[in-house]
Design a protein around this motif. Structure first.
Motif, mmCIF file in Angstrom:
data_model
loop_
_atom_site.group_PDB
_atom_site.id
_atom_site.type_symbol
_atom_site.label_atom_id
_atom_site.label_comp_id
_atom_site.label_asym_id
_atom_site.label_seq_id
_atom_site.Cartn_x
_atom_site.Cartn_y
_atom_site.Cartn_z
ATOM 1 N N ARG A 1 0.806 -1.233 0.000
ATOM 2 C CA ARG A 1 0.000 0.000 0.000
ATOM 3 C C ARG A 1 0.834 1.276 0.000
ATOM 4 O O ARG A 1 0.330 2.342 -0.366
ATOM 5 N N TRP A 2 2.087 1.193 0.407
ATOM 6 C CA TRP A 2 2.888 2.414 0.518
ATOM 7 C C TRP A 2 4.193 2.335 -0.258
ATOM 8 O O TRP A 2 4.482 3.189 -1.093
ATOM 9 N N LEU A 3 4.993 1.285 -0.024
ATOM 10 C CA LEU A 3 6.327 1.239 -0.621
ATOM 11 C C LEU A 3 6.297 0.951 -2.119
ATOM 12 O O LEU A 3 6.907 1.681 -2.916
ATOM 13 N N ILE A 4 5.619 -0.114 -2.523
ATOM 14 C CA ILE A 4 5.619 -0.488 -3.946
ATOM 15 C C ILE A 4 5.026 0.615 -4.830
ATOM 16 O O ILE A 4 5.583 0.919 -5.892
ATOM 17 N N PRO A 5 3.892 1.253 -4.437
ATOM 18 C CA PRO A 5 3.382 2.336 -5.288
ATOM 19 C C PRO A 5 4.357 3.503 -5.452
ATOM 20 O O PRO A 5 4.245 4.262 -6.421
ATOM 21 N N ARG A 6 5.311 3.658 -4.532
ATOM 22 C CA ARG A 6 6.284 4.750 -4.625
ATOM 23 C C ARG A 6 7.619 4.320 -5.231
ATOM 24 O O ARG A 6 8.454 5.166 -5.535
ATOM 25 N N SER A 7 7.811 3.013 -5.380
ATOM 26 C CA SER A 7 9.133 2.512 -5.757
ATOM 27 C C SER A 7 9.576 2.980 -7.143
ATOM 28 O O SER A 7 10.773 3.038 -7.437
ATOM 29 N N TRP A 8 8.611 3.322 -8.006
ATOM 30 C CA TRP A 8 8.998 3.769 -9.347
ATOM 31 C C TRP A 8 9.777 5.080 -9.287
ATOM 32 O O TRP A 8 10.617 5.352 -10.155
ATOM 33 N N HIS A 9 9.519 5.887 -8.238
ATOM 34 C CA HIS A 9 10.310 7.115 -8.074
ATOM 35 C C HIS A 9 11.791 6.781 -7.933
ATOM 36 O O HIS A 9 12.651 7.414 -8.564
#
Length: 302
Positions: free
Chosen positions: A107-115
């Motif tokens: 819910r938090w890390l994977i959705p931001r990992s593309w950054h």
């Protein structure tokens, strides 16, 4: 060996929809049309002989076991991507293995990992979620994210944020419930999970309420209770920071933000005590920046 696996295109489309939470975003990521993604999802469901999403396809809410499967597929795709880079002789793609608790990872890390991947194209970030009860120290990793209740003294660590717990529910359920004061929450079905025992009772105590006589549905895992809350099945005490995107998008609402209780603090740690590897240092610095309250949705650039 005769392996029975679905077509790779269907898996890629499905994993992207679950990870990004949107057919449109998945289509943009994979450079195909919205209809092409829908076609691949339908083909995968046909191959499996069962649905992966709820009947109302306008919302595209995945079924709980479909979410779990997508997490497994994400790990397999990461491994495939990394091994393909090695076969190409691409020495620039250095794998960085990160493990994190299930809800925080999905819910938090994977959705931001593309950054992180956009900023550091020479590092192949691989995120694996861990479930309660797993011995995470036996899992290969370069970086681990754990709570303060699960920190080994032998590993260097750094705190990234402190969680707060709040009562949350879907906007639809809130509109139906006509909530005016905290005691009104007792009119609803309350949700809880065995993996986060005591959180509901702590919030009720902070609101000067007792849950005695209230209908409570308990799930074995938090992600199942969360899916029920998102679908309007009841009210759930949720981690405010971990689910920041769900609150920001309006998937969940917080009727009484003034009533929050302290949750666990999250720390990032790594194995090497003598010297922090450069790739690990880059990820730790990025993680601290992402954890800042100044950063918003996962879709916003950093």
């Amino acid at each position: 060996m005769n392996r029975k696996v679905p077509p790779l295109k269907t898996i890629t489309a499905f994993e992207s929809v679950i990870r990004l939470g949107s057919v449109t975003k998945a289509a943009n990521e994979l450079f195909v049309t919205h209809g092409a993604i829908s076609k691949q999802i339908a083909a995968l469901e046909d191959w499996l002989g069962r649905p992966l999403f709820e009947a109302n396809r306008k919302q595209m809410r995945p079924l709980p076991d479909a979410v779990t499967w997508a997490q497994t597929l994400a790990q397999l795709l990461d491994t495939l991507d990394s091994s393909a880079a090695q076969m190409r002789g691409d020495q620039r793609a250095r794998p960085l293995q990160v493990i994190a608790p299930s809800t925080l990872a999905t819910r938090w890390l994977i959705p931001r990992s593309w950054h992180f991947s956009e900023q550091h194209k020479t590092i192949a970030l691989q995120v694996r979620h861990t479930d309660t009860g797993e011995n995470w120290q036996e899992i290969p990793f370069d970086v681990a994210i754990r709570t303060d209740r699960d920190l080994p003294a032998a590993m260097p660590s750094r705190k990234i944020f402190e969680e707060q717990l709040t009562m949350a529910l879907s906007p639809r359920l809130a509109a139906q419930a006509n909530l005016w004061r905290p005691a009104d929450i007792l009119k609803l079905r309350l949700l809880a999970s065995q993996t986060r025992s005591g959180e509901l009772e702590r919030w009720l105590a902070a609101a000067s309420l007792s849950g005695a006589g209230t209908a409570i549905s308990e799930f074995p895992h938090f992600y199942l209770a969360l899916e029920a809350a998102l679908a309007g099945g009841g009210a759930l005490v949720c981690p405010r920071h971990t689910l920041a995107d769900q609150f920001a998008r309006g998937d969940l609402i917080e009727p009484w933000p003034q009533i929050r209780v302290a949750g666990p603090s999250f720390h990032v740690l790594w194995r090497d005590r003598t010297e922090t590897p450069p790739d690990v240092q880059l990820f730790v610095d990025w993680l601290e920046k992402q954890s800042s309250p100044h950063f918003g949705l996962a879709t916003e650039p950093s």
